[in-house]
Design an enzyme around this catalytic site. Sequence first.
Site, PDB file in Angstrom:
ATOM      1  CD  GLN A 126      -1.357  -1.107   3.485  1.00  0.00           C
ATOM      2  OE1 GLN A 126      -1.943  -1.058   3.443  1.00  0.00           O
ATOM      3  NE2 GLN A 126      -0.865  -2.110   4.500  1.00  0.00           N
TER       4      GLN A 126
ATOM      5  CG  ASP B 244      -5.840  -2.044  14.755  1.00  0.00           C
ATOM      6  OD1 ASP B 244      -6.731  -1.363  14.441  1.00  0.00           O
ATOM      7  OD2 ASP B 244      -5.288  -2.026  15.798  1.00  0.00           O
TER       8      ASP B 244
HETATM    9  N1  SAM Z   1      -5.952   2.186  14.143  1.00  0.00           N
HETATM   10  C1  SAM Z   1      -5.944   2.449  13.035  1.00  0.00           C
HETATM   11  C2  SAM Z   1      -7.479   2.481  11.886  1.00  0.00           C
HETATM   12  O1  SAM Z   1      -8.365   2.470  12.603  1.00  0.00           O
HETATM   13  O2  SAM Z   1      -7.814   2.564  11.079  1.00  0.00           O
HETATM   14  C3  SAM Z   1      -4.875   1.778  12.346  1.00  0.00           C
HETATM   15  C4  SAM Z   1      -4.988   0.447  11.804  1.00  0.00           C
HETATM   16  S1  SAM Z   1      -3.410  -0.525  10.973  1.00  0.00           S
HETATM   17  C5  SAM Z   1      -2.491   0.831  10.313  1.00  0.00           C
HETATM   18  C6  SAM Z   1      -3.934  -1.496  10.549  1.00  0.00           C
HETATM   19  C7  SAM Z   1      -3.486  -2.651   9.331  1.00  0.00           C
HETATM   20  O3  SAM Z   1      -3.710  -3.316   9.029  1.00  0.00           O
HETATM   21  C8  SAM Z   1      -2.375  -2.530   8.237  1.00  0.00           C
HETATM   22  O4  SAM Z   1      -1.092  -1.998   8.836  1.00  0.00           O
HETATM   23  C9  SAM Z   1      -2.575  -3.023   7.211  1.00  0.00           C
HETATM   24  O5  SAM Z   1      -1.119  -3.135   6.811  1.00  0.00           O
HETATM   25  C10 SAM Z   1      -2.567  -3.991   8.206  1.00  0.00           C
HETATM   26  N2  SAM Z   1      -3.507  -4.824   6.900  1.00  0.00           N
HETATM   27  C11 SAM Z   1      -4.161  -4.778   6.040  1.00  0.00           C
HETATM   28  N3  SAM Z   1      -5.145  -5.988   5.146  1.00  0.00           N
HETATM   29  C12 SAM Z   1      -4.687  -6.493   6.112  1.00  0.00           C
HETATM   30  C13 SAM Z   1      -4.592  -8.726   6.567  1.00  0.00           C
HETATM   31  N4  SAM Z   1      -4.974  -9.133   5.038  1.00  0.00           N
HETATM   32  N5  SAM Z   1      -3.761  -8.994   7.474  1.00  0.00           N
HETATM   33  C14 SAM Z   1      -2.859  -8.508   7.986  1.00  0.00           C
HETATM   34  N6  SAM Z   1      -2.891  -6.935   8.142  1.00  0.00           N
HETATM   35  C15 SAM Z   1      -3.700  -6.116   6.978  1.00  0.00           C
END
Ligand code: SAM
Length: 288
Positions: free
Chosen positions: A31, A156
């Site tokens: 991303q 999350d």
């Molecule tokens: N607290 C914030 C919010 O509510 O948006 C931040 C959330 S955190 C940064 C979200 C994370 O989910 C990202 O770092 C992203 O890379 C991760 N993510 C997205 N798809 C995923 C997947 N299939 N497996 C594991 N992590 C994933």
Amino acid sequence: MTEWFSETLHPHWRQGFAANKVLFREKTEHQDLVIFENDTFGRVMMLDGVTQLTERDEFIYHEMIAHVPILGHGLARRVLIIGGGDGGTLREVLRHPSIEHCTMVEIDGAVVEMAKEHMPSVSAGAFDDPRCNLVIADGIEFVKAVEKPFDVIIIDSTDPFGPAEGLFTAEFYGHCEKILTPGGVLVVQAGVPFLQPSELSHIQRTLAANFRETTFYAITVPTYVGGMMTLGWASNDPTRKVPEPATLEKRFRDSGLTCRYYSPGVHAGAFALPGFIQDIRQTASLGA
Ligand code: SAM
């Protein structure tokens, strides 16, 4: 000169942040990641044009996504976080002395590394806690393969597109249900219902296909624009959601936590949903 970053999450409404300094901007393997400094909110992280967190208001989301399921459950020892690369949810989970183990599965290692470097107060050393097991992998594949169960699962994630799309399916929640201990609880970030009603109704339907009890609780985070945001709640045990006030107070006291948003009263009140959110849930339950 000040550069402005616009959030592109909503098709007809944008919030903009003035960046006095851009700390990191790169396309990772998964991303577009940007971290910049804003005079009002401190350091801000965006992924694919969507605000993930700011230093100033992250405590609200992270306290509520961690403490509501853990204190609602009451006996949680093992926690699984899917996503959460910035480390804020991990930090709040590991503030509970009763938590013995927390696995965090994040698809994008660059988010973890860049958050540690540019927003260190968010994880606050949680990645170095011996109870933390960080796995850089797709959460979808992880839950299919893992063997040891968890008491609480916290999803999350980013919004339901790009790498996170498959985290919002009945199939994924079904795998999660299988790796929860009896009475286990799952929570999931479910967007801002005023602007993203279909996200809430989709989550309602797909959770309800796998769990006996599904509902939502509401929190207010200034930089998740458009009113309250909701977190989805799913469990096969209806007693976990809002324990008796004296029980919840005792659990909170015993945890030794000091919080800036969470309290037992806020926990209970967050499940009292306004009518328009109930309507979205109702419509979803009727299969409309
Ligand atoms: N607290 C914030 C919010 O509510 O948006 C931040 C959330 S955190 C940064 C979200 C994370 O989910 C990202 O770092 C992203 O890379 C991760 N993510 C997205 N798809 C995923 C997947 N299939 N497996 C594991 N992590 C994933």
